[in-house]
Design a protein around this motif. Structure first.
Motif, PDB file in Angstrom:
ATOM      1  N   ALA A  94      66.165  39.852  38.649  1.00 21.89           N
ATOM      2  CA  ALA A  94      66.604  38.613  37.988  1.00 21.89           C
ATOM      3  C   ALA A  94      68.083  38.646  37.628  1.00 21.89           C
ATOM      4  CB  ALA A  94      65.752  38.360  36.743  1.00 21.89           C
ATOM      5  N   HIS A  95      68.605  39.812  37.279  1.00 25.49           N
ATOM      6  CA  HIS A  95      70.010  39.926  36.870  1.00 25.49           C
ATOM      7  C   HIS A  95      70.975  39.794  38.047  1.00 25.49           C
ATOM      8  CE1 HIS A  95      68.613  43.846  38.190  1.00 25.49           C
ATOM      9  NE2 HIS A  95      69.852  44.290  38.246  1.00 25.49           N
ATOM     10  N   LEU A  96      70.439  39.840  39.273  1.00 20.12           N
ATOM     11  CA  LEU A  96      71.295  39.737  40.457  1.00 20.12           C
ATOM     12  C   LEU A  96      71.123  38.416  41.203  1.00 20.12           C
ATOM     13  CD1 LEU A  96      70.741  43.308  41.991  1.00 20.12           C
ATOM     14  CD2 LEU A  96      72.571  42.567  40.458  1.00 20.12           C
ATOM     15  N   LEU A  97      70.132  37.622  40.822  1.00 25.12           N
ATOM     16  CA  LEU A  97      69.802  36.418  41.575  1.00 25.12           C
ATOM     17  C   LEU A  97      70.379  35.163  40.932  1.00 25.12           C
ATOM     18  CD1 LEU A  97      66.031  37.162  42.340  1.00 25.12           C
ATOM     19  CD2 LEU A  97      68.039  37.687  43.761  1.00 25.12           C
ATOM     20  N   ASP A  98      70.702  34.174  41.803  1.00 28.27           N
ATOM     21  CA  ASP A  98      71.146  32.869  41.315  1.00 28.27           C
ATOM     22  C   ASP A  98      69.941  32.123  40.744  1.00 28.27           C
ATOM     23  OD1 ASP A  98      73.667  33.405  42.247  1.00 28.27           O
ATOM     24  OD2 ASP A  98      73.324  32.448  44.188  1.00 28.27           O
ATOM     25  N   HIS A  99      70.177  31.322  39.735  1.00 31.45           N
ATOM     26  CA  HIS A  99      69.109  30.523  39.143  1.00 31.45           C
ATOM     27  C   HIS A  99      69.499  29.058  39.271  1.00 31.45           C
ATOM     28  CE1 HIS A  99      67.200  34.105  37.561  1.00 31.45           C
ATOM     29  NE2 HIS A  99      68.404  34.509  37.222  1.00 31.45           N
ATOM     30  N   GLU A 100      69.271  28.529  40.489  1.00 31.76           N
ATOM     31  CA  GLU A 100      69.665  27.143  40.748  1.00 31.76           C
ATOM     32  C   GLU A 100      68.605  26.195  40.212  1.00 31.76           C
ATOM     33  OE1 GLU A 100      70.142  26.939  44.913  1.00 31.76           O
ATOM     34  OE2 GLU A 100      71.974  28.153  44.963  1.00 31.76           O
ATOM     35  N   SER A 101      69.044  25.095  39.687  1.00 32.91           N
ATOM     36  CA  SER A 101      68.116  24.084  39.183  1.00 32.91           C
ATOM     37  C   SER A 101      67.367  23.459  40.337  1.00 32.91           C
ATOM     38  CB  SER A 101      68.881  22.999  38.418  1.00 32.91           C
ATOM     39  OG  SER A 101      68.010  21.946  38.090  1.00 32.91           O
ATOM     40  N   SER A 102      66.122  23.142  40.120  1.00 34.39           N
ATOM     41  CA  SER A 102      65.330  22.506  41.168  1.00 34.39           C
ATOM     42  C   SER A 102      65.456  20.984  41.125  1.00 34.39           C
ATOM     43  CB  SER A 102      63.849  22.905  41.013  1.00 34.39           C
ATOM     44  OG  SER A 102      63.360  22.481  39.763  1.00 34.39           O
ATOM     45  N   ARG A 131      62.224  32.768  52.513  1.00 36.35           N
ATOM     46  CA  ARG A 131      62.496  32.963  51.078  1.00 36.35           C
ATOM     47  C   ARG A 131      62.953  34.400  50.817  1.00 36.35           C
ATOM     48  NH1 ARG A 131      57.616  30.174  50.783  1.00 36.35           N
ATOM     49  NH2 ARG A 131      56.465  32.030  50.054  1.00 36.35           N
ATOM     50  N   MET A 132      62.317  35.357  51.510  1.00 36.15           N
ATOM     51  CA  MET A 132      62.726  36.746  51.343  1.00 36.15           C
ATOM     52  C   MET A 132      64.127  36.978  51.900  1.00 36.15           C
ATOM     53  SD  MET A 132      60.471  38.348  49.618  1.00 36.15           S
ATOM     54  CE  MET A 132      61.086  40.012  49.893  1.00 36.15           C
ATOM     55  N   GLU A 133      64.476  36.305  52.981  1.00 33.68           N
ATOM     56  CA  GLU A 133      65.835  36.423  53.522  1.00 33.68           C
ATOM     57  C   GLU A 133      66.867  35.951  52.500  1.00 33.68           C
ATOM     58  OE1 GLU A 133      65.152  35.904  58.348  1.00 33.68           O
ATOM     59  OE2 GLU A 133      65.485  34.133  57.091  1.00 33.68           O
ATOM     60  N   GLY A 134      66.536  34.867  51.796  1.00 40.10           N
ATOM     61  CA  GLY A 134      67.447  34.380  50.760  1.00 40.10           C
ATOM     62  C   GLY A 134      67.616  35.386  49.631  1.00 40.10           C
ATOM     63  N   LEU A 135      66.534  36.023  49.259  1.00 38.73           N
ATOM     64  CA  LEU A 135      66.612  37.045  48.208  1.00 38.73           C
ATOM     65  C   LEU A 135      67.408  38.253  48.680  1.00 38.73           C
ATOM     66  CD1 LEU A 135      62.928  36.895  46.873  1.00 38.73           C
ATOM     67  CD2 LEU A 135      64.976  35.983  45.765  1.00 38.73           C
ATOM     68  N   LEU A 136      67.185  38.669  49.913  1.00 40.12           N
ATOM     69  CA  LEU A 136      67.916  39.823  50.455  1.00 40.12           C
ATOM     70  C   LEU A 136      69.406  39.527  50.557  1.00 40.12           C
ATOM     71  CD1 LEU A 136      65.442  41.004  53.253  1.00 40.12           C
ATOM     72  CD2 LEU A 136      65.999  42.214  51.140  1.00 40.12           C
ATOM     73  N   ASP A 137      69.741  38.286  50.925  1.00 39.42           N
ATOM     74  CA  ASP A 137      71.164  37.903  50.986  1.00 39.42           C
ATOM     75  C   ASP A 137      71.828  38.108  49.625  1.00 39.42           C
ATOM     76  OD1 ASP A 137      71.041  37.190  53.648  1.00 39.42           O
ATOM     77  OD2 ASP A 137      70.720  35.051  53.252  1.00 39.42           O
ATOM     78  N   GLN A 138      71.144  37.693  48.570  1.00 41.44           N
ATOM     79  CA  GLN A 138      71.724  37.810  47.238  1.00 41.44           C
ATOM     80  C   GLN A 138      71.808  39.274  46.784  1.00 41.44           C
ATOM     81  OE1 GLN A 138      70.589  34.741  44.245  1.00 41.44           O
ATOM     82  NE2 GLN A 138      69.155  34.018  45.810  1.00 41.44           N
ATOM     83  N   LEU A 139      70.792  40.061  47.110  1.00 39.76           N
ATOM     84  CA  LEU A 139      70.831  41.485  46.756  1.00 39.76           C
ATOM     85  C   LEU A 139      71.984  42.183  47.476  1.00 39.76           C
ATOM     86  CD1 LEU A 139      67.059  42.567  46.739  1.00 39.76           C
ATOM     87  CD2 LEU A 139      68.486  41.860  44.820  1.00 39.76           C
ATOM     88  N   GLU A 140      72.124  41.892  48.766  1.00 39.38           N
ATOM     89  CA  GLU A 140      73.174  42.548  49.546  1.00 39.38           C
ATOM     90  C   GLU A 140      74.559  42.142  49.075  1.00 39.38           C
ATOM     91  OE1 GLU A 140      72.305  41.946  53.688  1.00 39.38           O
ATOM     92  OE2 GLU A 140      70.269  42.747  53.459  1.00 39.38           O
ATOM     93  N   ALA A 141      74.695  40.933  48.539  1.00 41.17           N
ATOM     94  CA  ALA A 141      75.983  40.491  48.000  1.00 41.17           C
ATOM     95  C   ALA A 141      76.404  41.355  46.809  1.00 41.17           C
ATOM     96  CB  ALA A 141      75.900  39.016  47.585  1.00 41.17           C
ATOM     97  N   HIS A 142      75.431  41.968  46.156  1.00 44.30           N
ATOM     98  CA  HIS A 142      75.702  42.866  45.027  1.00 44.30           C
ATOM     99  C   HIS A 142      75.625  44.331  45.451  1.00 44.30           C
ATOM    100  CE1 HIS A 142      75.709  39.788  41.818  1.00 44.30           C
ATOM    101  NE2 HIS A 142      74.807  39.176  42.556  1.00 44.30           N
ATOM    102  N   GLY A 143      75.514  44.581  46.741  1.00 44.65           N
ATOM    103  CA  GLY A 143      75.456  45.958  47.236  1.00 44.65           C
ATOM    104  C   GLY A 143      74.115  46.630  47.030  1.00 44.65           C
ATOM    105  N   SER A 144      73.086  45.836  46.741  1.00 43.36           N
ATOM    106  CA  SER A 144      71.764  46.404  46.462  1.00 43.36           C
ATOM    107  C   SER A 144      70.833  46.201  47.646  1.00 43.36           C
ATOM    108  CB  SER A 144      71.157  45.750  45.213  1.00 43.36           C
ATOM    109  OG  SER A 144      69.914  46.335  44.894  1.00 43.36           O
ATOM    110  N   GLY A 145      69.853  47.094  47.780  1.00 45.04           N
ATOM    111  CA  GLY A 145      68.845  46.976  48.814  1.00 45.04           C
ATOM    112  C   GLY A 145      67.483  46.754  48.194  1.00 45.04           C
TER     113      GLY A 145
END
Length: 371
Positions: A94-102, A131-145
């Motif tokens: 949660a601390h690495l992910l965007d929280h866009e309004s729906s 959906r998982m690809e979107g999550l992985l994109d955000q994790l990788e932007a922070h250098g996380s796997g």
């Protein structure tokens, strides 16, 4: 005098103070989690009989990944596992992910005071993979796997096959992702034989078997001494012999022996013997009976035929005793090896691998419980 706190962990999946016999696997995954380049160990399948420490190993490796900045999620191969994985990723990261309004702003008006209207934003069509690809994109932007661990693999579960297939695409796309799976040998064998996930045959495979006595003794003694007590040398050796290289039994014997007289600084020979006797009874209820119930009548006949031999059995002798073809006996042998009950001791030679299963089976036969 207060009792010493018991450091042994005979319950499901808990990480012991000293995990005996798995040093190489842990070191290999540690390097893989730290490497800038993808290592083959990031896709690993662990198999072993009940009580060999599969779940504990997955738990420990997940902690190692987290120490190196990865997000880890753990699940079991059950219906709903894909949703479970996604929910846990969103929670743990949660601390690495965007929280866009729906919702999107539709318009502003000022009739009398203010008029603000919202309408639900149009969501593009998606599926679990996207959906998982979107999550992985955000994790990788922070250098996380992302590490996914799956316990009790089951190829008959559609979601298990779907996960494996989607994961293959993630690997091809060079994403920072890892998959560690564990299961009973026959379930792992079935998974690797499934044509829809044939790429898993190239995964690293680890068979968890018996641990050397010197490693068991060392882990027992370190656990005891690091927690303020000492062990009678003869009692320690007796416990090591009784454990038979079986990880679950090591924790169980240690736990029961410790609690025999928890206020004494020294764990005596009698304390160890008390722990061994209690642990054997619990092993029968929690491991041996469950394993036995999964065997076919022919599997039981094969195992009983091995009782005629003192230690090791020659396949040629078993063919004669069972009055079956070599091909049929080979099938029984494979099933018992997959179940972790027996192991090979050279070409054409097998022996019991699961501690106390020989005694368990002999007792059942003596009591007339076998056909």
């Amino acid at each position: 005098m207060a009792a010493y706190e018991n450091p042994f962990t005979p319950s499901f999946g808990e990480i012991p103070a000293h995990l005996a016999g798995r040093k190489q696997i842990i070191e290999n995954l540690n390097r893989a989690f730290s490497s800038a380049r993808r290592k083959p160990e990031l896709t690993t399948i662990v198999s072993g009989a009940r009580g060999t420490g599969k779940t504990t190993l997955l738990t420990l490796l997940a902690h190692k990944a987290e120490e190196r900045g990865w997000i880890s999620v753990s699940t079991t191969a059950l219906p709903g596992m894909l949703d479970d994985i996604e929910i846990r990723v969103r929670k743990h990261a949660a601390h690495l992910l965007d929280h866009e309004s729906s919702h999107a702003l539709a318009g502003l008006g000022i009739p009398q005071v203010i008029d603000v209207r919202f309408e639900k934003a149009e969501q593009p069509a998606d599926n679990w993979r996207s959906r998982m690809e979107g999550l992985l994109d955000q994790l990788e932007a922070h250098g996380s796997g992302l590490l996914i661990t799956v316990d009790e693999v089951d190829v008959e579960l559609d979601e298990m096959v779907q996960l494996a297939a989607v994961y293959q695409h993630f690997v091809r796309e060079e994403r920072k992702v890892a998959l560690l799976m564990a299961g009973l040998p026959h379930h792992v064998s079935a998974l690797l034989s499934d044509k829809t996930v044939s790429f898993l045959r190239r995964a690293q495979t680890e068979q968890l078997g018996r641990i050397a006595d010197f490693e068991i003794e060392d882990a027992l003694l370190k656990t005891i001494r690091e927690n303020g007590r000492d062990a009678n040398p003869d009692g320690l050796k007796r416990a090591t012999e009784a454990i038979g290289g079986f990880p679950f039994l090591m924790q169980l014997v240690g736990y029961r022996s410790w609690d025999a007289n928890p206020k004494n600084e020294l764990i005596s020979y009698d304390d160890f013997q008390y722990g061994i006797d209690l642990a054997r009874s619990e092993l029968r209820e929690r491991i041996l009976e469950a394993t036995y119930r999964e065997l076919s009548p022919q599997d039981v006949r094969f195992a009983c035929a091995m009782l005629e031999d003192e230690r090791e059995s020659r396949i040629a002798d078993l063919v004669a005793r069972l009055d079956r073809s070599s091909a049929q006996v080979a099938q029984y042998r494979k099933r018992l090896i997959d179940a972790g009950i027996i192991g090979q001791r050279g070409r054409g030679v097998v022996a019991f691998e699961l501690p106390y299963f020989r005694d368990f089976l002999s007792e059942k036969r003596a009591n007339g419980e076998l056909d």
